[in-house]
Enzyme design. Structure first.
Site, PDB file in Angstrom:
ATOM      1  N   ASP A  94       0.756  -1.266   0.079  1.00  0.00           N
ATOM      2  CA  ASP A  94       0.111  -0.079  -0.092  1.00  0.00           C
ATOM      3  C   ASP A  94       0.899   1.280   0.208  1.00  0.00           C
ATOM      4  O   ASP A  94       2.375   0.957  -0.037  1.00  0.00           O
ATOM      5  CB  ASP A  94      -1.059   0.037   1.182  1.00  0.00           C
ATOM      6  N   GLY A  96       0.870   3.971   2.277  1.00  0.00           N
ATOM      7  CA  GLY A  96       0.960   4.334   3.777  1.00  0.00           C
ATOM      8  C   GLY A  96      -0.034   5.225   3.807  1.00  0.00           C
ATOM      9  O   GLY A  96      -0.103   5.675   5.008  1.00  0.00           O
ATOM     10  N   PHE A  98      -3.108   5.228   4.261  1.00  0.00           N
ATOM     11  CA  PHE A  98      -4.056   4.800   5.084  1.00  0.00           C
ATOM     12  C   PHE A  98      -3.512   4.827   6.582  1.00  0.00           C
ATOM     13  O   PHE A  98      -4.226   5.616   7.495  1.00  0.00           O
ATOM     14  CB  PHE A  98      -4.656   3.548   4.932  1.00  0.00           C
ATOM     15  N   ASP A 148      -3.031   8.235  -1.768  1.00  0.00           N
ATOM     16  CA  ASP A 148      -4.314   8.794  -1.641  1.00  0.00           C
ATOM     17  C   ASP A 148      -4.969   9.370  -0.233  1.00  0.00           C
ATOM     18  O   ASP A 148      -4.379   9.145   0.992  1.00  0.00           O
ATOM     19  CB  ASP A 148      -5.415   7.849  -2.420  1.00  0.00           C
ATOM     20  N   GLN A 190     -11.690   6.793  -5.115  1.00  0.00           N
ATOM     21  CA  GLN A 190     -12.245   7.197  -3.717  1.00  0.00           C
ATOM     22  C   GLN A 190     -13.769   8.070  -3.934  1.00  0.00           C
ATOM     23  O   GLN A 190     -14.140   7.317  -4.957  1.00  0.00           O
ATOM     24  CB  GLN A 190     -11.246   8.193  -3.194  1.00  0.00           C
ATOM     25  N   ASP A 267      -8.027  -7.915   0.312  1.00  0.00           N
ATOM     26  CA  ASP A 267      -6.873  -8.017   1.356  1.00  0.00           C
ATOM     27  C   ASP A 267      -7.701  -7.565   2.600  1.00  0.00           C
ATOM     28  O   ASP A 267      -8.543  -6.727   2.636  1.00  0.00           O
ATOM     29  CB  ASP A 267      -5.788  -7.292   1.143  1.00  0.00           C
ATOM     30  N   CYS A 305     -12.068 -28.754   5.994  1.00  0.00           N
ATOM     31  CA  CYS A 305     -10.958 -27.965   5.672  1.00  0.00           C
ATOM     32  C   CYS A 305      -9.729 -28.999   5.691  1.00  0.00           C
ATOM     33  O   CYS A 305      -9.937 -29.921   6.626  1.00  0.00           O
ATOM     34  CB  CYS A 305     -10.804 -26.838   6.717  1.00  0.00           C
ATOM     35  N   CYS A 307      -6.620 -27.885   5.858  1.00  0.00           N
ATOM     36  CA  CYS A 307      -5.409 -27.530   6.134  1.00  0.00           C
ATOM     37  C   CYS A 307      -4.756 -28.134   7.340  1.00  0.00           C
ATOM     38  O   CYS A 307      -4.927 -29.162   8.045  1.00  0.00           O
ATOM     39  CB  CYS A 307      -5.568 -25.885   6.654  1.00  0.00           C
ATOM     40  N   CYS A 310      -6.526 -28.313  10.793  1.00  0.00           N
ATOM     41  CA  CYS A 310      -7.568 -29.266  10.738  1.00  0.00           C
ATOM     42  C   CYS A 310      -7.050 -30.589  10.413  1.00  0.00           C
ATOM     43  O   CYS A 310      -8.033 -31.167  11.112  1.00  0.00           O
ATOM     44  CB  CYS A 310      -8.686 -28.848   9.476  1.00  0.00           C
ATOM     45  N   HIS A 336      -5.432 -21.678   9.610  1.00  0.00           N
ATOM     46  CA  HIS A 336      -6.606 -22.073   9.203  1.00  0.00           C
ATOM     47  C   HIS A 336      -7.442 -21.124   8.448  1.00  0.00           C
ATOM     48  O   HIS A 336      -8.049 -21.183   7.392  1.00  0.00           O
ATOM     49  CB  HIS A 336      -7.600 -22.831  10.424  1.00  0.00           C
TER      50      HIS A 336
HETATM   51 ZN   LIG Z   1      -8.415 -25.708   8.427  1.00  0.00          ZN
END
Ligand SMILES: [Zn+2]
Length: 371
Positions: A94, A96, A98, A148, A190, A267, A305, A307, A310, A336
């Site tokens: 980004d 900066g 924000f 911005d 914006q 994001d 899941c 992952c 899990c 997870h």
């Molecule tokens: Zn998971």
């Protein structure tokens, strides 16, 4: 060949949502995509290998934080952000802006730039569009964002318009400063919650969008219905030829509604931040593992899941780790939560390819996942 290229792979006949391929110098990204946030050049609690194993294709890092610590020149000397943090896939930084507006102690905003005090030691700094681009060039991310002004939710039309005009002036300066062909500059739309300003911003931003455009200033405290309405207003005017990035949005419901409204990239710190507090995002809705009801629950966090978390651990064990403040708890829940979101994006892409994304959204809205 260009360093950046986007092409649509499929547009869902039922909903108009799309799957695309975005080529960057550090590899290909299949969109729609969720990008985990690595604020301080690390996705908190995770090694780059663990991040990669969640299915993450690209991560985001924060210019403001890296400018403060360790300093962008240090990162540049290390060979750039990819090398410094050991992540060889695409990175987005980004600008900066924000953080300057939300985290630092603001002193003064003028058309020239923003004076502020560091949130760490109070030291004085002055950010201009030129400096933001210089820092982002030093960091060397694949995608860099324009500097911005993201006006707060609730400001008047008059203020939102002046912030928008300033953002457009700053955009031109960012565009003129940026010359590195290995980085693409995403300009930011914006206009706050005002439909006329959103369209004005979109129109005047488009000439600066070469291979990507971002939507900023949403999910800043407004009701979700209002956010969706603003996205509906902009949707018909996005170019087909580039990815569209909705900044700072990462709850399951917003991702699904965003993809329906033509967004390709998202994001948010949400999955990793809530993980550290012991909350999981699952296919059965939110799970607060701290709850006493999981004390002797020896089932996985999410039965759907696969992952690392899990596959190997139970809710009872995760609850114990979180309650005992063990860092492994934060690590496993982060693995997870990011995996959950990358899986959600996979499920959306499959539904789009099958021309059934409209059905997917209808079913998702009625499910406990919609939160
Ligand atoms: Zn998971």
């Amino acid at each position: 060949m260009n360093n950046f290229e986007y092409k649509e792979l499929h547009v869902c006949k039922q909903s108009g949502a799309r799957v695309g391929e975005f080529i960057t110098p550090h590899g290909k990204i299949i969109t729609p995509v969720f990008m985990p946030v690595g604020t301080q050049a690390t996705v908190k609690a995770l090694t780059p290998e663990a991040v990669e194993n969640t299915g993450a294709q690209i991560i985001l890092s924060n210019t403001y934080h890296l400018y403060m610590r360790p300093g962008h020149k240090t990162v540049e000397k290390a060979g750039g952000l990819h090398k410094f943090m050991g992540w060889n896939k695409p990175i987005l930084t980004d600008s900066g802006g924000f953080q300057v507006f939300s985290l630092a102690k603001l002193n003064n905003i003028t058309d020239n730039g923003v004076a502020f005090n560091s949130h760490i030691d109070g030291s004085k700094h002055f950010f201009t569009p030129e400096l933001a681009i210089e820092i982002e060039n030093s960091l060397g991310a694949d995608i860099i964002m324009a500097f911005d002004e993201c006006s707060e939710y609730g400001v008047t039309h008059e203020y939102a318009e002046s912030a928008l005009k300033r953002t457009l002036k700053w955009l031109k300066r960012c565009y003129d400063t940026h010359t590195n062909p290995k980085q693409v500059l995403f300009p930011i739309i914006q206009g706050n919650m005002y439909e006329d300003l959103r369209l004005k911003s979109l129109n005047e931003t488009l000439p600066y969008a070469k291979c990507g455009i971002a939507v900023g200033g949403l999910s800043v405290g407004e009701p979700k219905d209002l956010m969706y309405k603003i996205m509906d207003v902009m949707r018909p005017y996005y170019p087909k030829s580039m990815p569209r990035y909705l900044m700072g949005v990462g709850s399951a419901d917003c991702l699904v509604e965003g993809v329906l409204r033509g967004i390709d990239m998202f994001d948010c710190v949400l999955p990793t931040r809530t993980a550290r507090y012991g909350t999981a995002m699952t296919t059965q809705g939110k799970v607060v593992v701290r709850n006493a009801s999981y004390k002797e629950d020896f089932t996985p966090l999410d039965p759907n899941c696969d992952c690392y978390c899990c596959k190997h651990f139970t809710k009872a064990y995760l609850r114990h780790l979180i309650n005992a403040d063990e860092i492994l708890g934060a690590e496993l829940l982060s693995i997870h939560n990011i995996s959950y979101l990358t899986n959600l994006m996979n499920r959306m892409r499959e539904a789009i390819f099958a021309d059934k994304f409209g059905d997917f959204v209808s079913a998702f809205r009625l499910s406990s996942e919609y939160c």
